[in-house]
Design a protein around this motif. Structure first.
Motif, PDB file in Angstrom:
ATOM      1  N   ARG A 164       0.836  -1.215   0.000  1.00 17.46           N
ATOM      2  CA  ARG A 164       0.000   0.000   0.000  1.00 17.46           C
ATOM      3  C   ARG A 164       0.861   1.251   0.000  1.00 17.46           C
ATOM      4  O   ARG A 164       0.372   2.338  -0.299  1.00 17.46           O
ATOM      5  CB  ARG A 164      -0.911   0.039   1.229  1.00 17.46           C
ATOM      6  N   THR A 165       2.139   1.131   0.370  1.00 18.95           N
ATOM      7  CA  THR A 165       3.053   2.270   0.307  1.00 18.95           C
ATOM      8  C   THR A 165       4.066   2.018  -0.804  1.00 18.95           C
ATOM      9  O   THR A 165       4.156   0.927  -1.355  1.00 18.95           O
ATOM     10  CB  THR A 165       3.762   2.494   1.663  1.00 18.95           C
ATOM     11  N   GLY A 166       4.837   3.058  -1.150  1.00 19.72           N
ATOM     12  CA  GLY A 166       5.832   2.909  -2.207  1.00 19.72           C
ATOM     13  C   GLY A 166       5.219   2.672  -3.566  1.00 19.72           C
ATOM     14  O   GLY A 166       5.834   2.070  -4.437  1.00 19.72           O
ATOM     15  N   ARG A 167       3.998   3.189  -3.800  1.00 19.80           N
ATOM     16  CA  ARG A 167       3.303   2.969  -5.069  1.00 19.80           C
ATOM     17  C   ARG A 167       3.624   4.083  -6.051  1.00 19.80           C
ATOM     18  O   ARG A 167       3.974   5.197  -5.675  1.00 19.80           O
ATOM     19  CB  ARG A 167       1.786   2.890  -4.852  1.00 19.80           C
ATOM     20  N   ALA A 168       3.456   3.774  -7.329  1.00 20.67           N
ATOM     21  CA  ALA A 168       3.636   4.756  -8.409  1.00 20.67           C
ATOM     22  C   ALA A 168       4.991   5.461  -8.302  1.00 20.67           C
ATOM     23  O   ALA A 168       5.102   6.665  -8.442  1.00 20.67           O
ATOM     24  CB  ALA A 168       2.499   5.768  -8.394  1.00 20.67           C
ATOM     25  N   GLN A 169       6.028   4.679  -7.999  1.00 19.91           N
ATOM     26  CA  GLN A 169       7.412   5.171  -7.924  1.00 19.91           C
ATOM     27  C   GLN A 169       7.675   6.107  -6.743  1.00 19.91           C
ATOM     28  O   GLN A 169       8.740   6.713  -6.651  1.00 19.91           O
ATOM     29  CB  GLN A 169       7.819   5.862  -9.236  1.00 19.91           C
ATOM     30  N   ASN A 170       6.711   6.247  -5.831  1.00 19.13           N
ATOM     31  CA  ASN A 170       6.945   7.042  -4.626  1.00 19.13           C
ATOM     32  C   ASN A 170       7.647   6.176  -3.579  1.00 19.13           C
ATOM     33  O   ASN A 170       7.439   4.967  -3.527  1.00 19.13           O
ATOM     34  CB  ASN A 170       5.614   7.553  -4.051  1.00 19.13           C
ATOM     35  N   GLU A 171       8.455   6.815  -2.741  1.00 21.03           N
ATOM     36  CA  GLU A 171       9.124   6.071  -1.680  1.00 21.03           C
ATOM     37  C   GLU A 171       8.186   5.894  -0.496  1.00 21.03           C
ATOM     38  O   GLU A 171       7.347   6.739  -0.212  1.00 21.03           O
ATOM     39  CB  GLU A 171      10.388   6.816  -1.240  1.00 21.03           C
ATOM     40  N   GLY A 172       8.316   4.762   0.173  1.00 23.04           N
ATOM     41  CA  GLY A 172       7.480   4.494   1.334  1.00 23.04           C
ATOM     42  C   GLY A 172       8.243   3.691   2.367  1.00 23.04           C
ATOM     43  O   GLY A 172       9.326   3.168   2.090  1.00 23.04           O
ATOM     44  N   LYS A 173       7.680   3.591   3.575  1.00 23.93           N
ATOM     45  CA  LYS A 173       8.331   2.839   4.642  1.00 23.93           C
ATOM     46  C   LYS A 173       7.334   1.875   5.259  1.00 23.93           C
ATOM     47  O   LYS A 173       6.183   2.241   5.524  1.00 23.93           O
ATOM     48  CB  LYS A 173       8.890   3.788   5.707  1.00 23.93           C
ATOM     49  N   ALA A 174       7.782   0.650   5.490  1.00 25.32           N
ATOM     50  CA  ALA A 174       6.952  -0.378   6.128  1.00 25.32           C
ATOM     51  C   ALA A 174       7.620  -0.789   7.429  1.00 25.32           C
ATOM     52  O   ALA A 174       8.776  -1.207   7.444  1.00 25.32           O
ATOM     53  CB  ALA A 174       6.801  -1.584   5.200  1.00 25.32           C
ATOM     54  N   ILE A 175       6.873  -0.656   8.526  1.00 28.28           N
ATOM     55  CA  ILE A 175       7.390  -0.958   9.866  1.00 28.28           C
ATOM     56  C   ILE A 175       6.571  -2.107  10.445  1.00 28.28           C
ATOM     57  O   ILE A 175       5.346  -2.061  10.441  1.00 28.28           O
ATOM     58  CB  ILE A 175       7.282   0.278  10.781  1.00 28.28           C
ATOM     59  N   THR A 176       7.257  -3.122  10.945  1.00 24.92           N
ATOM     60  CA  THR A 176       6.568  -4.290  11.503  1.00 24.92           C
ATOM     61  C   THR A 176       6.923  -4.459  12.970  1.00 24.92           C
ATOM     62  O   THR A 176       8.093  -4.420  13.340  1.00 24.92           O
ATOM     63  CB  THR A 176       6.951  -5.563  10.718  1.00 24.92           C
ATOM     64  N   PHE A 177       5.878  -4.633  13.807  1.00 24.91           N
ATOM     65  CA  PHE A 177       6.052  -4.960  15.223  1.00 24.91           C
ATOM     66  C   PHE A 177       5.844  -6.465  15.387  1.00 24.91           C
ATOM     67  O   PHE A 177       4.862  -7.016  14.883  1.00 24.91           O
ATOM     68  CB  PHE A 177       5.022  -4.243  16.099  1.00 24.91           C
ATOM     69  N   ALA A 178       6.743  -7.127  16.120  1.00 27.96           N
ATOM     70  CA  ALA A 178       6.598  -8.574  16.313  1.00 27.96           C
ATOM     71  C   ALA A 178       6.939  -8.943  17.748  1.00 27.96           C
ATOM     72  O   ALA A 178       8.018  -8.597  18.245  1.00 27.96           O
ATOM     73  CB  ALA A 178       7.509  -9.339  15.348  1.00 27.96           C
ATOM     74  N   ASN A 179       6.022  -9.631  18.419  1.00 29.63           N
ATOM     75  CA  ASN A 179       6.331 -10.147  19.755  1.00 29.63           C
ATOM     76  C   ASN A 179       7.089 -11.469  19.629  1.00 29.63           C
ATOM     77  O   ASN A 179       7.421 -11.910  18.512  1.00 29.63           O
ATOM     78  CB  ASN A 179       5.060 -10.288  20.599  1.00 29.63           C
TER      79      ASN A 179
END
Length: 435
Positions: free
Chosen positions: A337-352
């Motif tokens: 859902r982020t980083g679409r159409a050549q735009n930069e995006g960041k994905a952050i994951t929380f994991a226990n």
């Protein structure tokens, strides 16, 4: 020698379609578009594998519009199946834009609301149907759809359809429509169920794979935080949302209850505006929330995986996986859902501790390592409640038992460890008799 595709004119699209593409501001086709459109225009069956956000919808919509050409008769000549109502609505929006200079009649069918409006639309005549499998069959049983004129069938997000258990409905639909037709199947991943579907559904297909299966767009920066418990996840989430660079954020969670609780928490902390969408929300409520988010009136969207596919928002700055998805392919679609159409995006994951067991499998799927970061010192790390810790330990035990049938469980190991431990001067006291 193959002709190099440099612009949409090279794809031999008609002027109506080219004008619509020009209105959308597209000038150069993406890789999936330049490879898939000529095959589709030639009438071949097509298997397209491409990660989310690469322009798959335009890749099948433009040749279909070219094929169907103009309004004709009362009954559908093409059917597009999508796994979720959100994706069906998104595809419909693309068709509305791409077919604006034609008189084609496109009807979108999905559940979550009464069928009256959809029945009225079908009754006026239809050329292309975009539908979820269940609603298509429901309206067919009501006698509202005559499927014998369908000459093109497209399945979008086939891997999600298989994960959601749509194979029986798809088989039913295949029995209703003509055997002689053009088929196109698009998927981001190619797991075993999708392979089985292609064997039943496609006939000598041309395969187009524009990236290794389940790869993540290069424009997405991925990071991982090992977070001990739910309360600490909330603290870390608040920490990030205090940063103004988090302009348009989707927070993905596993359950509807978590989605509601997190949205209320963010509201109380004045982190918003925030909206929440999940399966219990009404269709209009979900559509309005996504529209507000797209238009920039809402900063944060908290969602279950119902929207991981089917939401086309080009300027999402961050995706936060509050929970790790248990269907590993959903990780790809969430962060897509982020980083679409050549735009930069960041994905952050929380994991226990439990969710960290799944991370290596996600990394194997996407064929890359997710960078592990340290929780910032300013974030309060809460003590894990006993019930939450016990639930994680039991789940980890169950995972280990599945992997090793001889594993007796951590509790069993602790008990034996305690039994084998030497005792220190155990005293034995007898009761004094009462005199």
């Amino acid at each position: 020698m193959a002709v190099e595709i440099q612009n949409f004119e090279d794809l031999k699209l008609n002027r109506q379609v080219l004008n619509a593409i020009d209105d959308l501001g597209f000038s150069v086709p993406t890789e999936i578009q330049s490879k898939a459109i000529p095959i589709a225009l030639a009438g071949h069956d097509l298997l397209g594998i491409a990660q989310t956000g690469t322009g798959k919808t335009l890749a099948f919509a433009t040749p279909l519009i070219m094929k169907v050409k103009y309004a004709q008769g009362e009954h559908p000549r093409a059917l597009i199946l999508a796994p979720t109502r959100e994706l069906a609505i998104q595809i419909s929006g693309h068709f509305e834009s791409l077919a604006k200079y034609t008189d084609l009649r496109v009807v979108t069918l999905y559940g979550g609301l009464g069928p009256k409006t959809q029945l009225e639309a079908l009754d006026k005549g239809v050329d292309i149907i975009i539908s979820t499998p269940g609603r298509f069959l429901d309206l067919y049983k009501k006698g509202a759809i005559y499927p014998r004129g369908i000459k093109t069938l497209i399945l979008d997000e086939a891997d999600k359809m298989m994960d959601m258990g749509f194979m029986p409905q798809i088989r039913n639909i295949l029995e209703l429509i003509p055997v002689k037709r053009q088929n196109m199947l698009f998927s981001a991943t190619m797991h075993d169920k999708v392979v089985k579907l292609t064997e039943e559904f496609l006939e000598y297909p041309e395969r187009v794979e524009v990236a290794p299966q389940a790869t993540v767009a290069e424009t997405i920066d991925q990071v991982l935080y090992e977070v001990p418990n739910f309360r600490t996840k909330l603290n870390l989430l608040s920490h990030f949302l205090e940063d103004e660079s988090f302009q348009r954020v989707i927070v993905f969670v596993k359950t509807k209850t978590s989605a509601d609780n997190i949205a209320h928490y963010l509201d109380r902390k004045s982190m918003g505006p925030v909206r929440v969408i999940h399966a219990n929300k009404g269709q209009n409520s979900r559509i309005n929330a996504v529209d507000e988010f797209k238009e920039g009136h809402v900063r944060i969207l908290v969602s279950t995986d119902v929207t991981a596919r089917g939401m086309d928002v080009s300027m999402v700055s961050h995706v936060i996986n509050f929970d790790v998805p248990l269907i590993y392919e959903d990780y790809v679609h969430r962060i897509g859902r982020t980083g679409r159409a050549q735009n930069e995006g960041k994905a952050i994951t929380f994991a226990n501790k439990l969710e960290m067991q799944h991370v290596p499998r996600i990394e194997a799927l996407i064929d890359e390592t997710i960078a592990l970061e340290t929780i910032p010192k300013s974030v309060l790390i809460e003590k894990t409640p006993f019930a939450e810790q016990q639930e994680m330990d039991r789940a980890i035990d169950n995972m280990r038992k599945k992997a090793d049938p001889d594993f007796k469980g951590a509790f069993h190991e602790k008990k034996h460890k305690f039994k084998d431990k030497p005792t220190k001067g155990k005293r034995s006291r007898g009761r004094k008799k009462r005199r």
